[in-house]
Design a protein around this motif. Structure first.
Motif, short mmCIF file in Angstrom:
data_model
loop_
_atom_site.label_atom_id
_atom_site.label_comp_id
_atom_site.label_asym_id
_atom_site.label_seq_id
_atom_site.Cartn_x
_atom_site.Cartn_y
_atom_site.Cartn_z
N UNK A 231 0.84 -1.20 0.00
CA UNK A 231 0.00 0.00 0.00
C UNK A 231 0.88 1.25 0.00
N UNK A 232 1.89 1.25 0.85
CA UNK A 232 2.79 2.41 0.96
C UNK A 232 3.54 2.64 -0.35
N UNK A 233 4.05 1.57 -0.98
CA UNK A 233 4.77 1.70 -2.23
C UNK A 233 3.87 2.24 -3.34
N UNK A 234 2.63 1.73 -3.39
CA UNK A 234 1.68 2.22 -4.38
C UNK A 234 1.34 3.68 -4.15
N UNK A 235 1.12 4.05 -2.88
CA UNK A 235 0.81 5.44 -2.55
C UNK A 235 1.96 6.36 -2.92
N UNK A 236 3.19 5.90 -2.67
CA UNK A 236 4.37 6.69 -3.01
C UNK A 236 4.42 6.97 -4.51
N UNK B 265 1.90 7.14 -6.63
CA UNK B 265 0.85 8.09 -7.01
C UNK B 265 1.21 9.50 -6.55
N UNK B 266 1.75 9.63 -5.33
CA UNK B 266 2.13 10.95 -4.82
C UNK B 266 3.23 11.57 -5.67
N UNK C 62 3.29 -8.37 -11.64
CA UNK C 62 3.28 -7.87 -13.03
C UNK C 62 2.74 -6.45 -13.17
N UNK C 63 1.81 -6.07 -12.28
CA UNK C 63 1.17 -4.76 -12.44
C UNK C 63 1.82 -3.77 -11.48
N UNK C 64 2.58 -2.87 -12.02
CA UNK C 64 3.24 -1.88 -11.17
C UNK C 64 4.30 -1.12 -11.94
N UNK C 65 4.73 -0.04 -11.34
CA UNK C 65 5.69 0.83 -12.02
C UNK C 65 7.00 0.12 -12.30
N UNK D 187 -0.91 4.59 -12.83
CA UNK D 187 -2.05 3.67 -12.87
C UNK D 187 -1.66 2.33 -12.23
N UNK D 188 -0.47 1.85 -12.57
CA UNK D 188 0.00 0.61 -11.96
C UNK D 188 0.13 0.72 -10.46
N UNK D 189 0.56 1.88 -9.96
CA UNK D 189 0.70 2.09 -8.52
C UNK D 189 -0.66 2.03 -7.83
#
Length: 235
Positions: A42-47, A49-50, A114-117, A195-197
């Motif tokens: 969650x934190x990595x995804x939020x980072x 996007x921010x 697979x889905x991510x930056x 989007x991946x994040x």
């Protein structure tokens, strides 16, 4: 392609270790570790996007519209249901008696890896710049995550290495064709990463039990954001 191959091997090796630990005392704490990994995700995804919002704040509207349209299409096509049914079909053939855990592990692990930056950017760097450091870093993270995932879901996590290698390898091999578009619209990499994040954040929330997102239904957003960015640039 070296980074992608190492990534696939790291997932498979971590999965085998997780299967071994599944039968040990590690099982008693695997659920707690699973939730902890979910929180980190969650934190990595939020980072991601921010950082996207900080670098290109005006383009957050593209992100919002892409997620909205992509989710609508995903729900309309029931991608999550189709992917899970595909996982259950493989489970019935190769892992009978796993009570749905094989399919859940295969789908969840594939989406995570697979889905991510890092998957997108790392594969593009590998193909365009012949730099593997991002994928090697991702391999280490995926190795740790696959241990925890496999200790919870079982052998399905090992099978997730196959779609991950195919996905990242395809991006690497096609990067030569994508390069002219990226040169013309360099913002595309950031858009796809954002989007991946968000998709990664949704998966993390599922892992910690805070929500029940159908993450696969968000995947059309990755296509929608490309279409939107191209239309904005050329129209």
């Amino acid at each position: 392609m070296n980074g992608t191959i190492v990534n696939g091997l790291a997932i498979a090796l971590g999965g085998f270790i997780g299967l071994f630990l599944q039968k040990s005392l590690f099982k008693n704490i695997s659920d707690k570790l699973f939730s902890a990994i979910g929180l980190i995700i969650v934190v990595l995804g939020l980072q991601g996007v921010i950082e996207y919002g900080r670098e290109v704040p005006a383009d957050m509207l593209i992100l919002i519209v892409s997620i909205a349209i992509g989710t609508f299409l995903g729900e309309l096509w029931d991608l999550d249901g189709k992917i899970n049914r595909f996982g259950l079909m493989i489970e019935r053939r190769y892992a009978k008696g796993s009570n749905g855990k094989f399919a859940q592990g295969l789908v969840s692990a594939t989406l995570l890896f697979a889905v991510g930056a890092m998957a997108i950017i790392g594969s593009l760097e590998s193909g365009l710049l012949h730099k593997e450091i991002t994928l090697y870093t991702k391999s280490l993270l995926d190795f740790i995550s696959s241990i925890v995932f496999a200790s919870t879901f079982g052998v399905g996590v090992i099978f997730s290495a196959i779609p991950v290698v195919l996905y990242q390898g395809s991006i690497t091999l096609l990067s030569g064709f994508i390069q002219p578009l990226l040169n013309t619209i360099p913002e595309l990499v950031g858009d796809l990463g954002a989007v991946g994040s968000l998709c990664i954040m949704a998966l993390g929330f599922n892992m910690i039990g805070a929500a029940k997102f159908k993450v696969a239904n968000l995947l059309p957003s990755l296509i929608v954001v490309v279409v939107l960015r191209v239309l904005i640039h050329f129209v």
